[in-house]
Design a protein around this motif. Structure first.
Motif, PDB file in Angstrom:
ATOM      1  N   GLY A  12      -1.593  -9.440  69.266  1.00 22.71           N
ATOM      2  CA  GLY A  12      -2.707  -8.497  69.223  1.00 22.71           C
ATOM      3  C   GLY A  12      -2.539  -7.548  68.050  1.00 22.71           C
ATOM      4  O   GLY A  12      -2.705  -6.333  68.179  1.00 22.71           O
ATOM      5  N   SER A  14      -4.272  -7.531  65.166  1.00 23.16           N
ATOM      6  CA  SER A  14      -5.415  -7.353  64.249  1.00 23.16           C
ATOM      7  C   SER A  14      -6.054  -5.971  64.319  1.00 23.16           C
ATOM      8  O   SER A  14      -6.739  -5.556  63.401  1.00 23.16           O
ATOM      9  CB  SER A  14      -6.473  -8.427  64.524  1.00 23.16           C
ATOM     10  N   LEU A  17      -3.726  -0.790  69.192  1.00 20.68           N
ATOM     11  CA  LEU A  17      -2.312  -0.425  69.321  1.00 20.68           C
ATOM     12  C   LEU A  17      -1.396  -1.368  68.531  1.00 20.68           C
ATOM     13  O   LEU A  17      -0.462  -0.928  67.855  1.00 20.68           O
ATOM     14  CB  LEU A  17      -1.937  -0.435  70.818  1.00 20.68           C
ATOM     15  N   ARG A  37      -6.270 -13.557  67.084  1.00 21.32           N
ATOM     16  CA  ARG A  37      -7.282 -14.556  66.711  1.00 21.32           C
ATOM     17  C   ARG A  37      -7.866 -14.234  65.347  1.00 21.32           C
ATOM     18  O   ARG A  37      -8.119 -15.115  64.548  1.00 21.32           O
ATOM     19  CB  ARG A  37      -8.379 -14.621  67.778  1.00 21.32           C
ATOM     20  N   ASN A  38      -8.078 -12.955  65.085  1.00 19.95           N
ATOM     21  CA  ASN A  38      -8.613 -12.539  63.774  1.00 19.95           C
ATOM     22  C   ASN A  38      -7.466 -12.152  62.846  1.00 19.95           C
ATOM     23  O   ASN A  38      -6.360 -11.824  63.299  1.00 19.95           O
ATOM     24  CB  ASN A  38      -9.569 -11.363  63.954  1.00 19.95           C
ATOM     25  N   ASP A  53      -4.975 -18.153  69.415  1.00 19.62           N
ATOM     26  CA  ASP A  53      -5.286 -17.616  70.742  1.00 19.62           C
ATOM     27  C   ASP A  53      -3.992 -17.626  71.547  1.00 19.62           C
ATOM     28  O   ASP A  53      -3.415 -18.690  71.790  1.00 19.62           O
ATOM     29  CB  ASP A  53      -6.355 -18.511  71.391  1.00 19.62           C
ATOM     30  N   ILE A  54      -3.548 -16.470  71.976  1.00 16.67           N
ATOM     31  CA  ILE A  54      -2.263 -16.343  72.679  1.00 16.67           C
ATOM     32  C   ILE A  54      -2.301 -17.059  74.047  1.00 16.67           C
ATOM     33  O   ILE A  54      -1.266 -17.378  74.620  1.00 16.67           O
ATOM     34  CB  ILE A  54      -1.887 -14.841  72.823  1.00 16.67           C
ATOM     35  N   ASN A  80       1.555  -7.607  73.364  1.00 17.24           N
ATOM     36  CA  ASN A  80       0.539  -6.544  73.401  1.00 17.24           C
ATOM     37  C   ASN A  80      -0.891  -7.076  73.548  1.00 17.24           C
ATOM     38  O   ASN A  80      -1.757  -6.385  74.082  1.00 17.24           O
ATOM     39  CB  ASN A  80       0.676  -5.724  72.097  1.00 17.24           C
ATOM     40  N   SER A 131       1.862  -3.438  79.732  1.00 16.26           N
ATOM     41  CA  SER A 131       1.039  -3.485  80.945  1.00 16.26           C
ATOM     42  C   SER A 131       0.047  -2.320  80.837  1.00 16.26           C
ATOM     43  O   SER A 131      -0.593  -2.149  79.801  1.00 16.26           O
ATOM     44  CB  SER A 131       1.916  -3.405  82.193  1.00 16.26           C
ATOM     45  N   TYR A 145      -8.705  -7.040  85.875  1.00 16.91           N
ATOM     46  CA  TYR A 145      -7.755  -6.461  84.903  1.00 16.91           C
ATOM     47  C   TYR A 145      -6.520  -5.938  85.647  1.00 16.91           C
ATOM     48  O   TYR A 145      -5.388  -6.165  85.218  1.00 16.91           O
ATOM     49  CB  TYR A 145      -8.452  -5.351  84.130  1.00 16.91           C
ATOM     50  N   LYS A 149      -2.551  -6.913  84.970  1.00 15.58           N
ATOM     51  CA  LYS A 149      -1.544  -5.931  84.559  1.00 15.58           C
ATOM     52  C   LYS A 149      -0.456  -5.739  85.632  1.00 15.58           C
ATOM     53  O   LYS A 149       0.693  -5.461  85.309  1.00 15.58           O
ATOM     54  CB  LYS A 149      -2.218  -4.603  84.172  1.00 15.58           C
ATOM     55  N   GLY A 176      -1.738   5.036  80.030  1.00 18.58           N
ATOM     56  CA  GLY A 176      -3.096   5.408  80.437  1.00 18.58           C
ATOM     57  C   GLY A 176      -4.032   5.105  79.275  1.00 18.58           C
ATOM     58  O   GLY A 176      -3.658   4.354  78.343  1.00 18.58           O
ATOM     59  N   ILE A 178      -5.994   4.715  75.971  1.00 15.92           N
ATOM     60  CA  ILE A 178      -5.657   4.887  74.551  1.00 15.92           C
ATOM     61  C   ILE A 178      -6.956   4.722  73.755  1.00 15.92           C
ATOM     62  O   ILE A 178      -7.758   3.817  74.040  1.00 15.92           O
ATOM     63  CB  ILE A 178      -4.655   3.810  74.073  1.00 15.92           C
ATOM     64  N   THR A 180      -8.740   3.136  71.380  1.00 19.45           N
ATOM     65  CA  THR A 180      -8.720   1.916  70.552  1.00 19.45           C
ATOM     66  C   THR A 180     -10.060   1.198  70.731  1.00 19.45           C
ATOM     67  O   THR A 180     -10.980   1.723  71.348  1.00 19.45           O
ATOM     68  CB  THR A 180      -7.599   0.957  71.013  1.00 19.45           C
ATOM     69  N   ASN A 181     -10.112  -0.051  70.273  1.00 24.06           N
ATOM     70  CA  ASN A 181     -11.324  -0.869  70.442  1.00 24.06           C
ATOM     71  C   ASN A 181     -11.442  -1.468  71.846  1.00 24.06           C
ATOM     72  O   ASN A 181     -12.417  -2.178  72.140  1.00 24.06           O
ATOM     73  CB  ASN A 181     -11.321  -2.027  69.436  1.00 24.06           C
TER      74      ASN A 181
HETATM   75  N1  LIG Z   1      -6.728   1.047  75.254  1.00 21.87           N
HETATM   76  C1  LIG Z   1      -6.294   1.401  76.462  1.00 21.87           C
HETATM   77  O1  LIG Z   1      -6.780   2.355  77.089  1.00 21.87           O
HETATM   78  C2  LIG Z   1      -5.151   0.659  77.100  1.00 21.87           C
HETATM   79  C3  LIG Z   1      -4.469   1.263  78.159  1.00 21.87           C
HETATM   80  C4  LIG Z   1      -3.404   0.591  78.749  1.00 21.87           C
HETATM   81  C5  LIG Z   1      -3.025  -0.645  78.277  1.00 21.87           C
HETATM   82  N2  LIG Z   1      -3.695  -1.210  77.242  1.00 21.87           N
HETATM   83  C6  LIG Z   1      -3.258  -2.515  76.766  1.00 21.87           C
HETATM   84  O2  LIG Z   1      -2.829  -2.374  75.419  1.00 21.87           O
HETATM   85  C7  LIG Z   1      -2.929  -3.636  74.770  1.00 21.87           C
HETATM   86  C8  LIG Z   1      -3.602  -3.454  73.420  1.00 21.87           C
HETATM   87  O3  LIG Z   1      -4.953  -3.093  73.631  1.00 21.87           O
HETATM   88  P1  LIG Z   1      -5.744  -2.114  72.640  1.00 21.87           P
HETATM   89  O4  LIG Z   1      -6.033  -0.887  73.391  1.00 21.87           O
HETATM   90  O5  LIG Z   1      -5.075  -2.022  71.335  1.00 21.87           O
HETATM   91  O6  LIG Z   1      -7.122  -2.951  72.524  1.00 21.87           O
HETATM   92  P2  LIG Z   1      -7.875  -3.547  71.256  1.00 21.87           P
HETATM   93  O7  LIG Z   1      -8.059  -2.500  70.222  1.00 21.87           O
HETATM   94  O8  LIG Z   1      -9.081  -4.214  71.824  1.00 21.87           O
HETATM   95  O9  LIG Z   1      -6.873  -4.645  70.671  1.00 21.87           O
HETATM   96  C9  LIG Z   1      -6.568  -5.816  71.400  1.00 21.87           C
HETATM   97  C10 LIG Z   1      -5.761  -6.774  70.543  1.00 21.87           C
HETATM   98  O10 LIG Z   1      -5.474  -7.954  71.327  1.00 21.87           O
HETATM   99  C11 LIG Z   1      -5.841  -9.093  70.576  1.00 21.87           C
HETATM  100  N3  LIG Z   1      -6.251 -10.198  71.445  1.00 21.87           N
HETATM  101  C12 LIG Z   1      -7.161 -10.177  72.459  1.00 21.87           C
HETATM  102  N4  LIG Z   1      -7.304 -11.402  72.983  1.00 21.87           N
HETATM  103  C13 LIG Z   1      -6.442 -12.218  72.293  1.00 21.87           C
HETATM  104  C14 LIG Z   1      -6.123 -13.602  72.365  1.00 21.87           C
HETATM  105  N5  LIG Z   1      -6.700 -14.405  73.263  1.00 21.87           N
HETATM  106  N6  LIG Z   1      -5.201 -14.101  71.513  1.00 21.87           N
HETATM  107  C15 LIG Z   1      -4.601 -13.293  70.594  1.00 21.87           C
HETATM  108  N7  LIG Z   1      -4.855 -11.980  70.474  1.00 21.87           N
HETATM  109  C16 LIG Z   1      -5.775 -11.454  71.317  1.00 21.87           C
HETATM  110  C17 LIG Z   1      -7.004  -8.628  69.689  1.00 21.87           C
HETATM  111  O11 LIG Z   1      -7.076  -9.427  68.522  1.00 21.87           O
HETATM  112  P3  LIG Z   1      -8.173 -10.551  68.247  1.00 21.87           P
HETATM  113  O12 LIG Z   1      -9.458 -10.086  68.862  1.00 21.87           O
HETATM  114  O13 LIG Z   1      -8.182 -10.626  66.760  1.00 21.87           O
HETATM  115  O14 LIG Z   1      -7.626 -11.787  68.866  1.00 21.87           O
HETATM  116  C18 LIG Z   1      -6.516  -7.226  69.306  1.00 21.87           C
HETATM  117  O15 LIG Z   1      -5.655  -7.307  68.197  1.00 21.87           O
HETATM  118  C19 LIG Z   1      -3.689  -4.559  75.736  1.00 21.87           C
HETATM  119  O16 LIG Z   1      -2.763  -5.386  76.412  1.00 21.87           O
HETATM  120  C20 LIG Z   1      -4.321  -3.584  76.718  1.00 21.87           C
HETATM  121  O17 LIG Z   1      -4.533  -4.184  77.990  1.00 21.87           O
HETATM  122  C21 LIG Z   1      -4.741  -0.584  76.633  1.00 21.87           C
END
Ligand SMILES: NC(=O)c1ccc[n+]([C@@H]2O[C@H](COP(=O)([O-])OP(=O)(O)OC[C@H]3O[C@@H](n4cnc5c(N)ncnc54)[C@H](OP(=O)(O)O)[C@@H]3O)[C@@H](O)[C@H]2O)c1
Length: 230
Positions: A12, A14, A17, A37-38, A53-54, A80, A131, A145, A149, A176, A178, A180-181
């Protein structure tokens, strides 16, 4: 672990986090491999990005084998990659549920399974599983979800005991919200500055990685904290 000249895979990478973690590891002198993926928007001599794709086991195994052929070793895995969804269970499509488990849970399993034999060979390594607070607390309209997790938390809990005798640390990060996207496809939600900054969360991940050889951070729960300005 000292991070200079170590080899790390971040899934993850691209955006969000994962992208910040990649940047912070590069700043420490780590060789970083990104899986997403990207394309990962990083141009650095110590960075190598792979688009996959992971949740696709053969793609993960083949890419991991290429990485090992080139680098011979793997010191750090940051699991991640992940996504969420905000719907009532009865409104959730079973195909989406499958895809979420494939990405958030099977993806962690596939890559970790590849890496363990190499970490065992060198009797060291650190696996960080991202997680969520949703891995320990139920959240309305996020049951699928939550399921993914909780699964990551459970796997991490068992794995740290399995790998501790081999000098390998496993840390589960439970953040908690974050900024992000992550929330882009959530109806009625947007990332905001009341959420945690991904840089702060990445700092905590690096803190765990840099823990001394006699100290093992097993679970790290981190939540937003805002002092009200009155
Ligand atoms: N944001 C929050 O509030 C929050 C809170 C707790 C935990 N988390 C966890 O933190 C982690 C990172 O999330 P984020 O907040 O950084 O979200 P994000 O900005 O949407 O980034 C998600 C990343 O995961 C990659 N991804 C998604 N599906 C994938 C696949 N099938 N194969 C490979 N890569 C994949 C995406 O890349 P591509 O689209 O290019 O594949 C992207 O780089 C996740 O596990 C999320 O559950 C997030």
């Amino acid at each position: 672990m000292k991070l200079k000249n170590k080899v790390a895979i971040v899934t993850g990478s691209s955006k969000g986090l994962g992208l910040i973690v990649v940047e912070q590891l590069l700043a420490e002198g780590t060789f970083v491999i990104g899986f997403s993926r990207n394309k990962t928007p990083i141009d650095h001599p110590n960075f190598e990005g792979y688009c996959l794709d992971i949740g696709n086991e053969s793609a993960v195994t083949e890419t991991f084998n290429n990485v090992i052929k080139k680098h011979n070793t793997i010191d750090v895995i940051i699991n991640n990659a992940g996504f969420g969804d905000y719907h009532k269970l009865e409104e959730t499509d079973s195909q989406l549920m499958r895809q979420m488990f494939e990405t958030n849970v099977f993806g962690v399993f596939y890559l970790t399974k590849c890496a363990i034999p190499f970490m065992k060979k060198s009797q060291q390594g650190h696996i960080i599983n991202i997680s969520s607070i949703a891995g320990i607390v139920g959240i309305e309209n996020m049951s699928v979800y939550n399921g993914t997790k909780f699964a990551v938390k459970g796997m991490s809990e068992s794995l740290y005991k399995e790998l501790r005798p081999h000098g390998i640390k496993v840390t589960c990060i439970l953040p908690g919200s974050i900024s992000t996207n992550f929330f882009d496809d959530f109806d009625g939600f947007t990332a905001s500055n009341t959420m945690m900054n991904p840089t702060d969360v990445a700092d905590s991940i690096l803190y765990c990685l840099q823990s001394s050889a006699t100290f093992h951070p097993v679970n790290l729960e981190i939540r937003p904290f805002h002092i009200s300005k009155q």
